[in-house]
Design a protein around this motif. Structure first.
Motif, PDB file in Angstrom:
ATOM      1  N   GLN A  59       0.761  -1.266  -0.079  1.00 53.69           N
ATOM      2  CA  GLN A  59       0.087  -0.082  -0.092  1.00 53.69           C
ATOM      3  C   GLN A  59       0.740   1.253   0.012  1.00 53.69           C
ATOM      4  O   GLN A  59       0.360   2.372  -0.062  1.00 53.69           O
ATOM      5  CB  GLN A  59      -0.891  -0.002   1.182  1.00 53.69           C
ATOM      6  CG  GLN A  59      -0.366   0.207   2.461  1.00 53.69           C
ATOM      7  CD  GLN A  59      -1.523  -0.215   3.678  1.00 53.69           C
ATOM      8  OE1 GLN A  59      -2.296   0.293   3.650  1.00 53.69           O
ATOM      9  NE2 GLN A  59      -0.952  -1.081   4.637  1.00 53.69           N
ATOM     10  N   LEU A  69      -6.454   4.645  -2.018  1.00 51.81           N
ATOM     11  CA  LEU A  69      -6.489   3.429  -1.327  1.00 51.81           C
ATOM     12  C   LEU A  69      -7.927   3.479  -0.374  1.00 51.81           C
ATOM     13  O   LEU A  69      -8.760   2.506  -0.182  1.00 51.81           O
ATOM     14  CB  LEU A  69      -5.187   3.005  -0.563  1.00 51.81           C
ATOM     15  CG  LEU A  69      -5.496   1.888   0.602  1.00 51.81           C
ATOM     16  CD1 LEU A  69      -5.316   0.509  -0.374  1.00 51.81           C
ATOM     17  CD2 LEU A  69      -4.121   1.990   1.369  1.00 51.81           C
ATOM     18  N   THR A  87      -7.223  -7.818   1.452  1.00 52.14           N
ATOM     19  CA  THR A  87      -5.548  -7.893   1.145  1.00 52.14           C
ATOM     20  C   THR A  87      -5.403  -8.784  -0.224  1.00 52.14           C
ATOM     21  O   THR A  87      -4.768  -8.609  -0.970  1.00 52.14           O
ATOM     22  CB  THR A  87      -5.001  -8.226   2.285  1.00 52.14           C
ATOM     23  OG1 THR A  87      -5.120  -7.416   3.180  1.00 52.14           O
ATOM     24  CG2 THR A  87      -3.573  -8.473   1.932  1.00 52.14           C
ATOM     25  N   ILE A 103      -3.961  -3.855  -6.935  1.00 47.36           N
ATOM     26  CA  ILE A 103      -3.251  -2.622  -6.269  1.00 47.36           C
ATOM     27  C   ILE A 103      -2.690  -1.868  -7.535  1.00 47.36           C
ATOM     28  O   ILE A 103      -2.451  -0.501  -7.431  1.00 47.36           O
ATOM     29  CB  ILE A 103      -2.393  -3.034  -5.208  1.00 47.36           C
ATOM     30  CG1 ILE A 103      -2.021  -1.725  -4.344  1.00 47.36           C
ATOM     31  CG2 ILE A 103      -1.362  -3.986  -5.609  1.00 47.36           C
ATOM     32  CD1 ILE A 103      -2.857  -1.094  -3.629  1.00 47.36           C
TER      33      ILE A 103
END
Length: 127
Positions: A59, A69, A87, A103
């Motif tokens: 992150q 985020l 996650t 991500i």
């Protein structure tokens, strides 16, 4: 580890993590600010069964919390309250996907696409 023990698969999924103290040093925040950010989903915060608080390193990008985020975490929590599941969704590599890890949408400034996919998976989780 004995021969019969298997490595925890979460270690591979989550990857390296920061502790509260190391995240505070990295971001130049107080430890209290780090914990508060985790509690308000400005950081992805995990608690182990033993009660240890961890922050996945994925992150952090170029020394700061990856932009977008918070927005993505707020969407994901509508489908499940498990940060471990968030996650996994953010960091598991999907070889045929673009990008291969969710991500990476955020690394590449593709917030709208990240939010779209987060809405889709949150809906699926809640069904």
């Amino acid at each position: 580890m004995t021969e019969d023990e298997q490595p925890n698969p979460w270690a591979r999924i989550v990857g390296p993590c920061y502790t509260v103290a190391s995240m505070a040093r990295t971001l130049r925040w107080s430890e209290a600010d780090v914990v508060e950010a985790g509690e308000h989903m400005r950081l992805l915060m995990l608690r182990t069964e033993e009660g240890t608080v961890l922050f996945p390193s994925f992150q952090i990008h170029n020394g700061t919390v990856v932009a977008g985020l918070n927005e993505v975490l707020l969407i994901l929590q509508t489908g499940t309250t498990s940060p471990w599941t968030w996650t996994q969704w953010l960091n598991v590599e999907l070889p045929d996907a673009d990008p291969p890890r969710n991500i990476e949408y955020l690394y590449n400034g593709r917030l709208e696409e990240a939010m779209r996919d987060a809405r889709h998976v949150a809906w699926a989780w809640s069904s």
